[in-house]
Design an enzyme around this catalytic site. Structure first.
Site, PDB file in Angstrom:
ATOM      1  N   ASN A 222      98.489  69.197 -18.962  1.00  0.00           N
ATOM      2  CA  ASN A 222      99.578  69.042 -17.981  1.00  0.00           C
ATOM      3  C   ASN A 222     101.006  68.858 -18.974  1.00  0.00           C
ATOM      4  O   ASN A 222     101.961  68.351 -18.573  1.00  0.00           O
ATOM      5  CB  ASN A 222      99.324  67.692 -17.212  1.00  0.00           C
ATOM      6  CG  ASN A 222      97.983  67.657 -16.590  1.00  0.00           C
ATOM      7  OD1 ASN A 222      97.044  66.993 -16.574  1.00  0.00           O
ATOM      8  ND2 ASN A 222      98.083  68.850 -15.416  1.00  0.00           N
TER       9      ASN A 222
ATOM     10  N   ILE B 174     106.292  68.161 -19.294  1.00  0.00           N
ATOM     11  CA  ILE B 174     105.297  67.546 -18.604  1.00  0.00           C
ATOM     12  C   ILE B 174     105.199  67.705 -17.193  1.00  0.00           C
ATOM     13  O   ILE B 174     106.085  67.921 -16.494  1.00  0.00           O
ATOM     14  CB  ILE B 174     105.382  65.920 -18.525  1.00  0.00           C
ATOM     15  CG1 ILE B 174     105.428  65.258 -20.049  1.00  0.00           C
ATOM     16  CG2 ILE B 174     104.290  65.213 -17.847  1.00  0.00           C
ATOM     17  CD1 ILE B 174     106.198  64.033 -20.207  1.00  0.00           C
ATOM     18  N   CYS B 175     104.022  68.468 -16.825  1.00  0.00           N
ATOM     19  CA  CYS B 175     103.518  68.577 -15.255  1.00  0.00           C
ATOM     20  C   CYS B 175     103.053  67.501 -14.539  1.00  0.00           C
ATOM     21  O   CYS B 175     101.915  67.090 -14.674  1.00  0.00           O
ATOM     22  CB  CYS B 175     102.618  69.689 -15.159  1.00  0.00           C
ATOM     23  SG  CYS B 175     102.306  70.190 -13.565  1.00  0.00           S
ATOM     24  N   LEU B 176     103.962  66.752 -13.708  1.00  0.00           N
ATOM     25  CA  LEU B 176     103.832  65.561 -13.049  1.00  0.00           C
ATOM     26  C   LEU B 176     104.886  65.566 -11.810  1.00  0.00           C
ATOM     27  O   LEU B 176     105.845  65.784 -11.850  1.00  0.00           O
ATOM     28  CB  LEU B 176     104.246  64.238 -14.014  1.00  0.00           C
ATOM     29  CG  LEU B 176     103.803  62.926 -13.577  1.00  0.00           C
ATOM     30  CD1 LEU B 176     102.276  62.893 -12.962  1.00  0.00           C
ATOM     31  CD2 LEU B 176     104.301  61.688 -14.321  1.00  0.00           C
TER      32      LEU B 176
END
Length: 152
Positions: free
Chosen positions: A79, A86-88
């Site tokens: 992620n 950041i993939c959030l």
């Protein structure tokens, strides 16, 4: 901190007075919207023993817009891409003004404990995580030793 919205001042004071375990977040001396963050690799994760530097920036629109956060320390994680992005979901479409800097940092810490290869930013890492999790975890440990130890 003159000229900053009261909310940012209050959040900053709380972060400094009541730090989150395993997370250090300090505002930059010259720009109180910019934070130097250090997150300790969570116990029982491939990142245990590492210290990860991140930068967090509060845009003018904060809290209506999410903070901008990225890893400065290289990390092998499905992620997080090579640029540290950041993939959030809460940093994107699930952001709400009710959330705080503290919530964001705790969510990133939780992401270290539970990588999500089904919502990847680094597709190659996610693929490795899905097809050979043991090997991916070993690579994550190796990168942690290489880039996230003795780096502070």
């Amino acid at each position: 901190m003159a000229g900053l919205p009261r909310r940012i001042i209050k959040e900053t004071q709380r972060l400094l007075a009541e730090p989150v375990p395993g997370i250090k977040a300090e505002p930059d001396e010259s720009n109180a919207r910019y934070f130097h963050v250090v997150i300790a690799g969570p116990q029982d994760s491939p990142f245990e023993g590492g210290t990860f530097k991140l930068e967090l920036f509060l845009p003018e629109e904060y809290p209506m817009a999410a903070p901008k956060v990225r890893f400065m320390t290289k990390i092998y994680h499905p992620n997080v891409d090579k640029l540290g992005r950041i993939c959030l979901d809460i940093l994107k479409d699930k952001w709400s003004p009710a959330l705080q800097i503290r919530t964001v940092l705790l969510s990133i810490q939780a992401l270290l404990s539970a990588p999500n290869p089904d919502d990847p930013l680094a597709n190659d890492v996610a693929e490795q995580w899905k097809t050979n999790e043991a090997q991916a975890i070993e690579t994550a440990r190796a990168w942690t030793r290489l880039y996230a130890m003795n780096n502070i």
